[in-house]
Design an enzyme around this catalytic site. Structure first.
Site, short mmCIF file in Angstrom:
data_model
loop_
_atom_site.label_atom_id
_atom_site.label_comp_id
_atom_site.label_asym_id
_atom_site.label_seq_id
_atom_site.Cartn_x
_atom_site.Cartn_y
_atom_site.Cartn_z
N SER A 45 0.69 -1.22 0.14
CA SER A 45 0.09 0.05 0.09
C SER A 45 0.94 1.16 0.04
O SER A 45 0.20 2.40 0.21
CB SER A 45 -0.97 0.00 1.34
N THR A 168 -1.05 2.58 4.34
CA THR A 168 -0.37 3.88 4.35
C THR A 168 0.81 4.03 5.25
O THR A 168 0.65 3.64 6.42
CB THR A 168 -1.24 5.03 4.45
N THR A 186 1.65 6.91 0.09
CA THR A 186 0.73 5.70 -0.12
C THR A 186 0.37 5.36 -1.63
O THR A 186 0.67 6.29 -2.31
CB THR A 186 -0.71 6.02 0.65
N ARG A 196 -8.46 8.74 -8.55
CA ARG A 196 -9.11 9.01 -6.92
C ARG A 196 -7.56 9.56 -6.17
O ARG A 196 -6.63 8.94 -6.34
CB ARG A 196 -9.49 7.72 -6.34
N GLY A 198 -6.40 10.63 -2.02
CA GLY A 198 -6.75 10.14 -0.58
C GLY A 198 -6.22 11.48 0.10
O GLY A 198 -6.16 12.54 -0.58
N ASP A 199 -6.37 11.16 1.26
CA ASP A 199 -5.90 12.25 2.20
C ASP A 199 -4.43 12.59 2.35
O ASP A 199 -4.06 13.71 2.91
CB ASP A 199 -6.41 12.02 3.79
N THR A 219 -3.62 7.15 8.80
CA THR A 219 -3.90 6.06 7.69
C THR A 219 -5.01 5.65 7.68
O THR A 219 -5.99 6.00 8.70
CB THR A 219 -2.93 5.01 8.00
N GLY A 220 -5.54 4.91 6.63
CA GLY A 220 -7.16 4.44 6.82
C GLY A 220 -7.76 5.09 5.74
O GLY A 220 -7.29 5.38 4.60
N GLY A 222 -8.92 7.67 3.66
CA GLY A 222 -8.58 8.84 3.42
C GLY A 222 -9.70 9.76 3.31
O GLY A 222 -9.70 11.18 3.77
#
Ligand code: GLY
Length: 318
Positions: A45, A168, A186, A196, A198-199, A219-220, A222
């Site tokens: 990841s 991440t 990530t 896409r 993410g955060d 992490t997780g 986002g």
């Protein structure tokens, strides 16, 4: 001097601590630590050999923030360059008037600064995992077919929360001068919709550092951290006078309060300006690591849990 990292930072934390002990800055330590994770073919990841998007392309996101100045650099959707954190740092160091470069622009910038490029960013093993995942959902796993003839909207359910497949990576450091830096890298959700973001490359969402208060990285899922500005919120809660633990719990409960159909797992680590640290997760049993500069090796700490009941819409392809 101290470094904290998500658990998968274990492969890079020794290099990061060595960097601090030899006079390197917090920015140097964060970059060195994350590069080790980005090069690790077994972390699916982050960086090289991460799980690709639904079309089988690896798109990387990363950001780094300097708590002295709040200067930041970030890249998103970058293909072909494994060390996304180093390219992100150069967005900052080369004094561009920008913070975040995405897609072809990020790749062009990476080429112009002679960033290390790898022709093949995926092993055959991971390509096979991707093909099997598509096949299990009724596709031949033929990318041109997906690209040309299929509405990818129908396939969006394949996207897999990054925390369920690997993770991440987060690194936060305080150096000998007392300066704080934070970094995140990530490959995002496995089988994500192309484009896409993410955060991780969004300053304030998955990453934030401010010498005056502290730093936070996530992490997780986002999308949740983007919606709640999680990392900046935590710093703001510190600024408002909360303790680090209170600020962390408040930032996590903001996530619990999000409405909508897509709520999943979230985790954060945070460090205040005095070197106190905390890790929180929506799930039990998750850990993070830390190492002071005078410790021989890192220690692992269980994260505090703030429950966030998962909600996952069933608008997905059956
Ligand atoms: N937290 C990483 C991502 O959602 O892409």
């Amino acid at each position: 001097m101290i470094i904290i990292a998500s658990h998968n930072g274990a492969i890079g934390i020794a290099d990061a601590v060595r960097t601090l002990n030899s006079g390197g800055s917090a920015m140097d330590a964060v970059e060195i630590g994350i590069r080790a994770v980005e090069a690790d073919p077994d972390d699916h990841s982050v960086g090289y050999n991460g799980y690709p998007n639904i079309l089988g392309e690896l798109e990387l996101d990363a950001s780094i923030m300097d708590g002295r100045t709040l200067n930041s650099g970030a890249v998103a959707l970058m293909r072909g360059y494994p060390y996304a954190i180093s390219v992100a740092r150069q967005v900052l160091e080369r004094k561009l008037p920008h913070v975040l470069l995405a897609g072809e622009g990020a790749e062009r910038f990476a080429r112009e600064i002679d960033a290390e490029r790898w022709d093949d960013m995926l092993t055959d093993e991971i390509r096979e995992v991707w093909r099997r995942r598509l096949a299990a959902s009724g596709s031949s796993g033929d990318t041109p077919e997906l690209a040309a003839d299929t509405s990818l909207l129908d396939w969006v359910k394949l996207a897999t929360d990054p925390e369920r497949v690997a993770g991440t990576v987060n690194f936060i450091a305080i150096d000998g001068a007392g300066d704080i830096a934070s970094g995140v890298s990530t490959s995002g959700w496995a089988w994500k919709y192309p484009g896409r973001i993410g955060d991780s490359p969004i300053i304030g969402a998955g990453n934030y550092a401010d010498n005056r208060y502290g730093a936070c990285a996530c992490t997780g899922m986002g999308e949740m951290a983007i919606r709640a500005s999680t990392s900046r919120s935590l710093a703001l809660y510190l600024q408002m006078g909360m303790t680090l633990r209170e600020a962390g719990r408040r930032a996590m409960s903001d996530l619990r309060d999000l409405g909508g159909d897509y709520i999943g797992g979230m985790n954060l680590i945070a460090l205040d300006r005095d070197g106190e640290h905390v890790g929180l997760s929506s799930e039990a049993g998750r850990t993070y690591i830390y190492q002071h500069a005078d410790m021989a090796e890192y220690e692992s700490v269980e994260r505090e849990v703030v429950e966030i009941p998962a909600r996952w819409a069933r608008i997905v392809r059956e």
